[in-house]
Design an enzyme around this catalytic site. Structure first.
Site, PDB file in Angstrom:
ATOM      1  N   ILE A 138     -55.192 -28.947 121.801  1.00  0.00           N
ATOM      2  CA  ILE A 138     -54.401 -28.541 120.460  1.00  0.00           C
ATOM      3  C   ILE A 138     -55.303 -27.837 119.333  1.00  0.00           C
ATOM      4  O   ILE A 138     -56.399 -27.899 119.623  1.00  0.00           O
ATOM      5  CB  ILE A 138     -53.679 -30.063 119.928  1.00  0.00           C
ATOM      6  CG1 ILE A 138     -54.793 -30.843 119.579  1.00  0.00           C
ATOM      7  CG2 ILE A 138     -52.787 -30.443 120.868  1.00  0.00           C
ATOM      8  CD1 ILE A 138     -54.531 -32.414 119.025  1.00  0.00           C
ATOM      9  N   ASP A 139     -54.677 -27.282 118.479  1.00  0.00           N
ATOM     10  CA  ASP A 139     -55.377 -26.473 117.424  1.00  0.00           C
ATOM     11  C   ASP A 139     -56.168 -27.236 116.777  1.00  0.00           C
ATOM     12  O   ASP A 139     -56.087 -28.324 116.364  1.00  0.00           O
ATOM     13  CB  ASP A 139     -54.562 -25.675 116.731  1.00  0.00           C
ATOM     14  CG  ASP A 139     -53.397 -24.715 117.386  1.00  0.00           C
ATOM     15  OD1 ASP A 139     -54.008 -24.407 118.493  1.00  0.00           O
ATOM     16  OD2 ASP A 139     -52.345 -24.644 116.982  1.00  0.00           O
ATOM     17  N   GLN A 140     -57.176 -26.510 116.176  1.00  0.00           N
ATOM     18  CA  GLN A 140     -58.276 -27.246 115.216  1.00  0.00           C
ATOM     19  C   GLN A 140     -57.737 -28.045 114.202  1.00  0.00           C
ATOM     20  O   GLN A 140     -57.935 -29.237 114.084  1.00  0.00           O
ATOM     21  CB  GLN A 140     -59.367 -26.084 114.752  1.00  0.00           C
ATOM     22  CG  GLN A 140     -60.444 -26.879 113.649  1.00  0.00           C
ATOM     23  CD  GLN A 140     -61.438 -25.597 113.195  1.00  0.00           C
ATOM     24  OE1 GLN A 140     -61.119 -24.460 113.592  1.00  0.00           O
ATOM     25  NE2 GLN A 140     -62.156 -26.020 112.482  1.00  0.00           N
TER      26      GLN A 140
END
Length: 305
Positions: A138-140
């Site tokens: 999942i994104d930062q």
């Protein structure tokens, strides 16, 4: 002789294999990797390929090379919010701002660094030394549930579920505007943006199938609180899809307004709340729920008041 076995992500965009491997194995130069390719020492799904071969989603890449120094990725004593753990899997609630695995500019402070300290040697090796245990991301600046595999048996099992789109993934998000319908589906292929190559875009040529279902939970005038369920799992899928229907996620400065209307908010209000999968060992369905982060709860409370 070192052997690297990598299974590409379910949302892996077609990319030249020499470039892909230079990202995955940063201590090998691209010219060295091209040499291995020309010598038939790189196999994709058991077949030798040339340097211009474009690797795609869920392919097995085997690299045989003379002994190389592993990148200096070290265990770090970083606290983990563990939702579940056994001998095969660990499910964590990833905090905002944490990168999942080391990459250029982020070789410390990642989830992998924390996992290496917590799990010691008990992480799958399929995705190499840079991404041990990592089967999806999942994104930062996205928070929430993420499953990590402790062995190759579990990794292959979870990777197969991802490929079949059988894993349950439900997200909570706050978007700009007031959605007209209480429920809806965005069915629009996603691919690399034709101009800005750092971004993804919906409806582009050569994009890949992407489907997001959404349901309105609460309305706050200029903003709407929603639940999104992924049918597919493309890079930035929810962010791109909601932006494509003119309801970008609040705080998303890549796919939404450059200036956030909420003072002090950093990054998109997107949380991977529910993760459901078949356990690789017991073959029973398990579902995990990550509580909303404090900043998200505070924002909802502010809108409700």
């Amino acid at each position: 002789m070192d052997t690297f076995r990598i299974i590409t992500d379910e949302d892996q965009e077609p990319i030249r294999i020499d470039r892909f491997l230079s990202d995955m194995i940063p201590d090998m130069s691209r010219s060295f990797l091209q040499k291995l390719l020309k010598e038939g020492l790189v196999l994709v799904d058991q077949r030798p390929v040339k340097p211009n071969y474009k690797v795609g989603p869920m392919e097995e890449v085997l690299v045989s090379a003379p002994d190389q120094k592993e990148p200096d990725i070290l265990p770090e004593n970083i606290p983990l919010d563990i939702l579940y753990e056994d001998g095969d899997l660990i499910v964590v609630n990833k905090p905002k701002g944490m990168v999942v695995h080391p990459a250029a500019g982020h070789y410390t402070g990642t989830l992998v660094n924390a996992l290496m300290y917590h799990c010691k040697e008990d992480l799958s090796g399929i995705n190499g030394v840079v991404r041990p245990g990592i089967v999806h991301r999942i994104d930062q600046n996205t928070t929430g549930s993420l499953v990590v595999c402790k062995n190759d048996f579990a990794h292959n099992h979870i990777a197969a579920q991802l490929k079949e789109h059988s894993i349950t993934r439900k997200y909570r998000a706050i978007v700009h505007g007031n959605l007209k319908e209480d429920t809806g589906t965005v069915d629009a292929d996603i691919g690399r943006h034709p101009i800005d190559r750092k971004k993804m875009a919906a409806g582009v040529k050569n994009g890949r199938k992407a489907v997001t279902h959404y349901q309105v939970l609460e309305r706050f005038g200029n903003f709407t609180y929603i639940e999104c369920q992924l049918e597919t799992g493309r890079t930035h899928q929810i962010r791109v899809h909601m932006s494509s229907i003119h309801h970008p996620i609040l705080g998303d400065d890549v796919y939404g307004p450059a200036n956030c209307p909420i003072s002090g908010l950093k990054g998109q209000t997107l949380h991977a709340q529910v993760l459901g999968l078949i356990h690789p060992r017991t073959e029973t369905y398990m579902e995990f729920s990550a509580p909303l982060p404090q900043y998200f709860e505070a924002l909802l409370k502010k809108f409700r008041n």
